[in-house]
Motif scaffolding. Structure first.
Motif, PDB file in Angstrom:
ATOM      1  N   GLU A 160       0.844  -1.186   0.000  1.00  0.00           N
ATOM      2  CA  GLU A 160       0.000   0.000   0.000  1.00  0.00           C
ATOM      3  C   GLU A 160       0.882   1.239   0.000  1.00  0.00           C
ATOM      4  N   HIS A 161       0.565   2.189  -0.884  1.00  0.00           N
ATOM      5  CA  HIS A 161       1.362   3.408  -0.935  1.00  0.00           C
ATOM      6  C   HIS A 161       0.925   4.358   0.165  1.00  0.00           C
ATOM      7  N   SER A 162       1.836   5.191   0.589  1.00  0.00           N
ATOM      8  CA  SER A 162       1.550   6.153   1.643  1.00  0.00           C
ATOM      9  C   SER A 162       0.881   7.378   1.031  1.00  0.00           C
ATOM     10  N   ASP A 163      -0.353   7.644   1.399  1.00  0.00           N
ATOM     11  CA  ASP A 163      -1.114   8.776   0.873  1.00  0.00           C
ATOM     12  C   ASP A 163      -1.311   9.792   1.991  1.00  0.00           C
ATOM     13  N   PRO A 164      -0.681  10.968   1.903  1.00  0.00           N
ATOM     14  CA  PRO A 164      -0.798  11.951   2.991  1.00  0.00           C
ATOM     15  C   PRO A 164      -2.183  12.576   3.082  1.00  0.00           C
ATOM     16  N   HIS A 165      -3.030  12.400   2.074  1.00  0.00           N
ATOM     17  CA  HIS A 165      -4.350  13.017   2.067  1.00  0.00           C
ATOM     18  C   HIS A 165      -5.447  12.099   2.610  1.00  0.00           C
ATOM     19  N   ARG A 166      -5.070  10.946   3.095  1.00  0.00           N
ATOM     20  CA  ARG A 166      -6.064  10.048   3.669  1.00  0.00           C
ATOM     21  C   ARG A 166      -6.583  10.627   4.980  1.00  0.00           C
ATOM     22  N   GLN A 167      -7.827  10.333   5.273  1.00  0.00           N
ATOM     23  CA  GLN A 167      -8.418  10.866   6.488  1.00  0.00           C
ATOM     24  C   GLN A 167      -7.781  10.232   7.729  1.00  0.00           C
ATOM     25  N   HIS A 168      -7.521   8.933   7.668  1.00  0.00           N
ATOM     26  CA  HIS A 168      -6.863   8.235   8.774  1.00  0.00           C
ATOM     27  C   HIS A 168      -5.614   7.557   8.215  1.00  0.00           C
ATOM     28  N   PRO A 169      -4.517   8.287   8.096  1.00  0.00           N
ATOM     29  CA  PRO A 169      -3.323   7.688   7.500  1.00  0.00           C
ATOM     30  C   PRO A 169      -2.743   6.586   8.382  1.00  0.00           C
ATOM     31  N   ASN A 170      -2.032   5.688   7.737  1.00  0.00           N
ATOM     32  CA  ASN A 170      -1.392   4.588   8.432  1.00  0.00           C
ATOM     33  C   ASN A 170      -0.162   5.119   9.152  1.00  0.00           C
ATOM     34  N   LYS A 171      -0.185   5.081  10.457  1.00  0.00           N
ATOM     35  CA  LYS A 171       0.953   5.603  11.233  1.00  0.00           C
ATOM     36  C   LYS A 171       1.909   4.484  11.641  1.00  0.00           C
ATOM     37  N   HIS A 172       1.653   3.267  11.177  1.00  0.00           N
ATOM     38  CA  HIS A 172       2.479   2.148  11.607  1.00  0.00           C
ATOM     39  C   HIS A 172       3.780   2.023  10.837  1.00  0.00           C
ATOM     40  N   ASP A 173       3.917   2.727   9.730  1.00  0.00           N
ATOM     41  CA  ASP A 173       5.152   2.597   8.957  1.00  0.00           C
ATOM     42  C   ASP A 173       6.243   3.561   9.446  1.00  0.00           C
ATOM     43  N   HIS A 174       5.936   4.402  10.425  1.00  0.00           N
ATOM     44  CA  HIS A 174       6.886   5.332  11.023  1.00  0.00           C
ATOM     45  C   HIS A 174       7.572   6.202   9.986  1.00  0.00           C
ATOM     46  N   SER A 175       6.784   6.693   9.042  1.00  0.00           N
ATOM     47  CA  SER A 175       7.234   7.611   7.985  1.00  0.00           C
ATOM     48  C   SER A 175       8.297   7.010   7.090  1.00  0.00           C
TER      49      SER A 175
END
Length: 79
Positions: free
Chosen positions: A61-76
Motif C-alpha cells: 500500500e502506498h503512503s497517501d498523505p491526504h487520507r483521512q486516517h493515515p497509516n501511522k504504523h510505517d513510522h514515515s
C-alpha cells in the motif's frame, strides 16, 4: 428449607404423570437431515470464497498523505 422445596417440587412432578410433547412439523430425523443439508450448503458457499486471497499478487500500500486516517504504523518510512 431448600431441601423441603426440592422434595415438594419432585413430588409435584412425579404426580403429573406423562406430559404430552409439543407436535413437530416432521419426524426428528427429517429435521436433523434438513439442518445438516443447510449447513453443508453454507459450508460450500464459504469454501467458494477461499480463493479470493490468492487471486492477485499482493501489492504494498502506498503512503497517501491526504487520507483521512493515515497509516501511522510505517513510522514515515513509506514516503
Amino acid at each position: 428449607m431448600l431441601s423441603q422445596q426440592i422434595a415438594t417440587f419432585v413430588a409435584a412432578v412425579g404426580e403429573s404423570g406423562h406430559e404430552e410433547l409439543a407436535p413437530l412439523i416432521a419426524p426428528p430425523f427429517v429435521i436433523g437431515g434438513a439442518m445438516f443439508a443447510i449447513l453443508v450448503v453454507l459450508l460450500l458457499i464459504t469454501l467458494s470464497y477461499s480463493n479470493l486471497g490468492r487471486r492477485h499478487v499482493a501489492v504494498d500500500e502506498h503512503s497517501d498523505p491526504h487520507r483521512q486516517h493515515p497509516n501511522k504504523h510505517d513510522h514515515s518510512q513509506g514516503h
